[in-house]
Design a protein around this motif. Structure first.
Motif, PDB file in Angstrom:
ATOM      1  N   LYS A  40      25.263  32.766 -22.901  1.00 35.12           N
ATOM      2  CA  LYS A  40      24.791  33.839 -22.018  1.00 35.12           C
ATOM      3  C   LYS A  40      25.466  35.161 -22.355  1.00 35.12           C
ATOM      4  N   ALA A  41      26.770  35.118 -22.565  1.00 36.65           N
ATOM      5  CA  ALA A  41      27.492  36.341 -22.915  1.00 36.65           C
ATOM      6  C   ALA A  41      26.965  36.928 -24.222  1.00 36.65           C
ATOM      7  N   GLU A  42      26.677  36.043 -25.191  1.00 41.22           N
ATOM      8  CA  GLU A  42      26.153  36.516 -26.475  1.00 41.22           C
ATOM      9  C   GLU A  42      24.768  37.141 -26.298  1.00 41.22           C
ATOM     10  N   ALA A  43      23.929  36.514 -25.448  1.00 37.12           N
ATOM     11  CA  ALA A  43      22.587  37.062 -25.198  1.00 37.12           C
ATOM     12  C   ALA A  43      22.669  38.433 -24.533  1.00 37.12           C
ATOM     13  N   VAL A  44      23.583  38.564 -23.570  1.00 32.68           N
ATOM     14  CA  VAL A  44      23.757  39.856 -22.894  1.00 32.68           C
ATOM     15  C   VAL A  44      24.219  40.913 -23.884  1.00 32.68           C
ATOM     16  N   ARG A  45      25.147  40.526 -24.765  1.00 33.39           N
ATOM     17  CA  ARG A  45      25.657  41.477 -25.761  1.00 33.39           C
ATOM     18  C   ARG A  45      24.537  41.945 -26.692  1.00 33.39           C
ATOM     19  N   LYS A  46      23.727  40.990 -27.144  1.00 33.03           N
ATOM     20  CA  LYS A  46      22.623  41.348 -28.038  1.00 33.03           C
ATOM     21  C   LYS A  46      21.605  42.242 -27.329  1.00 33.03           C
ATOM     22  N   ALA A  47      21.318  41.935 -26.052  1.00 30.78           N
ATOM     23  CA  ALA A  47      20.360  42.748 -25.300  1.00 30.78           C
ATOM     24  C   ALA A  47      20.870  44.173 -25.138  1.00 30.78           C
ATOM     25  N   GLU A  48      22.165  44.304 -24.838  1.00 28.44           N
ATOM     26  CA  GLU A  48      22.744  45.641 -24.685  1.00 28.44           C
ATOM     27  C   GLU A  48      22.727  46.397 -26.019  1.00 28.44           C
ATOM     28  N   ALA A  49      23.028  45.682 -27.097  1.00 32.82           N
ATOM     29  CA  ALA A  49      23.009  46.324 -28.411  1.00 32.82           C
ATOM     30  C   ALA A  49      21.594  46.788 -28.768  1.00 32.82           C
ATOM     31  N   LYS A  53      19.204  47.526 -26.633  1.00 34.94           N
ATOM     32  CA  LYS A  53      18.871  48.645 -25.753  1.00 34.94           C
ATOM     33  C   LYS A  53      19.488  49.943 -26.261  1.00 34.94           C
ATOM     34  N   LYS A  54      20.732  49.866 -26.707  1.00 38.90           N
ATOM     35  CA  LYS A  54      21.399  51.055 -27.234  1.00 38.90           C
ATOM     36  C   LYS A  54      20.712  51.543 -28.505  1.00 38.90           C
ATOM     37  N   ALA A  55      20.323  50.597 -29.363  1.00 36.34           N
ATOM     38  CA  ALA A  55      19.652  50.965 -30.605  1.00 36.34           C
ATOM     39  C   ALA A  55      18.309  51.641 -30.314  1.00 36.34           C
ATOM     40  N   GLU A  56      17.569  51.103 -29.347  1.00 42.07           N
ATOM     41  CA  GLU A  56      16.281  51.702 -28.986  1.00 42.07           C
ATOM     42  C   GLU A  56      16.473  53.097 -28.408  1.00 42.07           C
ATOM     43  N   ALA A  57      17.495  53.254 -27.552  1.00 43.49           N
ATOM     44  CA  ALA A  57      17.768  54.562 -26.964  1.00 43.49           C
ATOM     45  C   ALA A  57      18.156  55.572 -28.047  1.00 43.49           C
ATOM     46  N   ALA A  58      18.956  55.110 -29.007  1.00 43.67           N
ATOM     47  CA  ALA A  58      19.360  56.007 -30.091  1.00 43.67           C
ATOM     48  C   ALA A  58      18.160  56.407 -30.948  1.00 43.67           C
ATOM     49  N   ALA A  59      17.286  55.437 -31.228  1.00 42.79           N
ATOM     50  CA  ALA A  59      16.094  55.738 -32.027  1.00 42.79           C
ATOM     51  C   ALA A  59      15.182  56.712 -31.297  1.00 42.79           C
ATOM     52  N   LYS A  60      15.033  56.506 -29.979  1.00 44.13           N
ATOM     53  CA  LYS A  60      14.188  57.403 -29.189  1.00 44.13           C
ATOM     54  C   LYS A  60      14.761  58.811 -29.167  1.00 44.13           C
ATOM     55  N   ALA A  61      16.080  58.897 -28.977  1.00 43.55           N
ATOM     56  CA  ALA A  61      16.722  60.209 -28.960  1.00 43.55           C
ATOM     57  C   ALA A  61      16.577  60.910 -30.310  1.00 43.55           C
ATOM     58  N   LYS A  62      16.689  60.128 -31.393  1.00 42.77           N
ATOM     59  CA  LYS A  62      16.542  60.705 -32.731  1.00 42.77           C
ATOM     60  C   LYS A  62      15.129  61.220 -32.954  1.00 42.77           C
ATOM     61  N   ALA A  63      14.129  60.443 -32.494  1.00 40.71           N
ATOM     62  CA  ALA A  63      12.736  60.869 -32.652  1.00 40.71           C
ATOM     63  C   ALA A  63      12.451  62.123 -31.833  1.00 40.71           C
ATOM     64  N   GLU A  64      12.975  62.166 -30.604  1.00 34.21           N
ATOM     65  CA  GLU A  64      12.774  63.346 -29.766  1.00 34.21           C
ATOM     66  C   GLU A  64      13.440  64.578 -30.378  1.00 34.21           C
ATOM     67  N   ALA A  65      14.630  64.377 -30.944  1.00 28.56           N
ATOM     68  CA  ALA A  65      15.324  65.496 -31.582  1.00 28.56           C
ATOM     69  C   ALA A  65      14.526  66.007 -32.773  1.00 28.56           C
TER      70      ALA A  65
END
Length: 277
Positions: free
Chosen positions: A100-109, A111-123
């Motif tokens: 479960k901890a590993e799944a949560v870590r992967k989900a957070e990673a 989510k962060k990657a998607e947010a970074a990609a979105k921010a990069k595209a918007e920029a």
């Protein structure tokens, strides 16, 4: 001679004193002997020997002992089995927690990657729009061919200079979000978009639709030119504004559902127009 001399007497004869004394002496002697024997104690008594027979184990007792041993062995086996089950459950719980901890870590990673990609595209999109605006504003001589039409008539003209820059600016914002009170760079309300467009050519318009609807010369909808400000509602009490871009089209920040759009005049016929340029 007495008449009763020959009648035997019914009284018991008196015992003689010597016999009584003799009996008393004998009894006293016996008692004395018993007293002496008692005082002498058990040391003079002969020991009594008694034989006690011990019971022997029977077959029934042997069976009971065997059954007890078997029960004890079964209890030991049950305890061992329970210990193994407890250990397995503990190990499974630890594995589940780790997974479960590993799944949560992967989900957070992720989510962060998607947010970074979105921010990069918007920029990148903002940079592209900024570059386009700078180029259009610097050119100042771009010519936009257009024809003007309305529900009552049509005319054609060419947008040049400041009008062309205003039109290029509002078209570059098509697709941006509508936000009440928005003044850019990526979200607008209707008057905020019009004000920003005219500011690129050095014209400082009022902020709200009511004031913008009287900021220039009133013109007929049958005589529109690219760069004219369209308004909905009465002059001085307008509730919405946009920019006529020629070809029977306008650009405006319509509402939160559509955002900034380019539409034909028939989509939402305006009430009037003013010419600032």
């Amino acid at each position: 001679m007495s008449l009763t001399a020959h009648i035997p007497s019914h009284r018991k004869p008196r015992r003689s004193a010597p016999k009584s004394a003799l009996r008393a002496g004998v009894a006293g002697g016996v008692l004395s002997t018993i007293a002496v024997a008692g005082a002498a104690g058990p040391a003079q008594a002969e020991p009594v020997t008694q034989t006690i027979e011990m019971p022997t184990l029977t077959s029934g007792l042997s069976t009971a002992v065997a059954a007890s041993a078997e029960a004890t062995q079964q209890v030991a086996l049950d305890l061992e089995t329970q210990a193994h089950e407890d250990a397995a459950a503990t190990s499974a719980a630890k594995a589940a927690t780790k997974a479960k901890a590993e799944a949560v870590r992967k989900a957070e990673a992720k989510k962060k990657a998607e947010a970074a990609a979105k921010a990069k595209a918007e920029a990148a999109l903002r940079a592209s729009r900024s570059e386009a605006r700078t180029t259009l504003s610097a050119s100042g001589s771009t010519t936009v061919a257009s024809s003007s039409s309305s529900t009552t008539g049509s005319s054609s003209s060419s947008a040049t200079g400041s009008a062309a820059s205003v039109i290029a600016f509002v078209k570059a914002q098509v697709g941006d979000a509508y936000v009440s009170g928005g003044t850019g760079p990526n979200s607008w309300d209707c008057s905020g978009l019009v004000q920003a467009a005219f500011r690129t050519v050095g014209v400082d318009l009022p902020r709200v639709s009511q004031a913008q609807s009287t900021a220039g010369t009133q013109v007929s909808l049958s005589n529109l030119q690219p760069g004219d400000i369209l308004y909905w509602g009465g002059a001085g009490s307008a509730y919405h504004v946009g920019v006529y871009v020629g070809g029977g089209q306008f650009v405006g920040a319509q509402n939160s559902s559509t955002g900034v759009v380019q539409r034909p005049l028939s989509y939402d016929p305006p009430s009037g127009a003013v010419r600032v340029l």
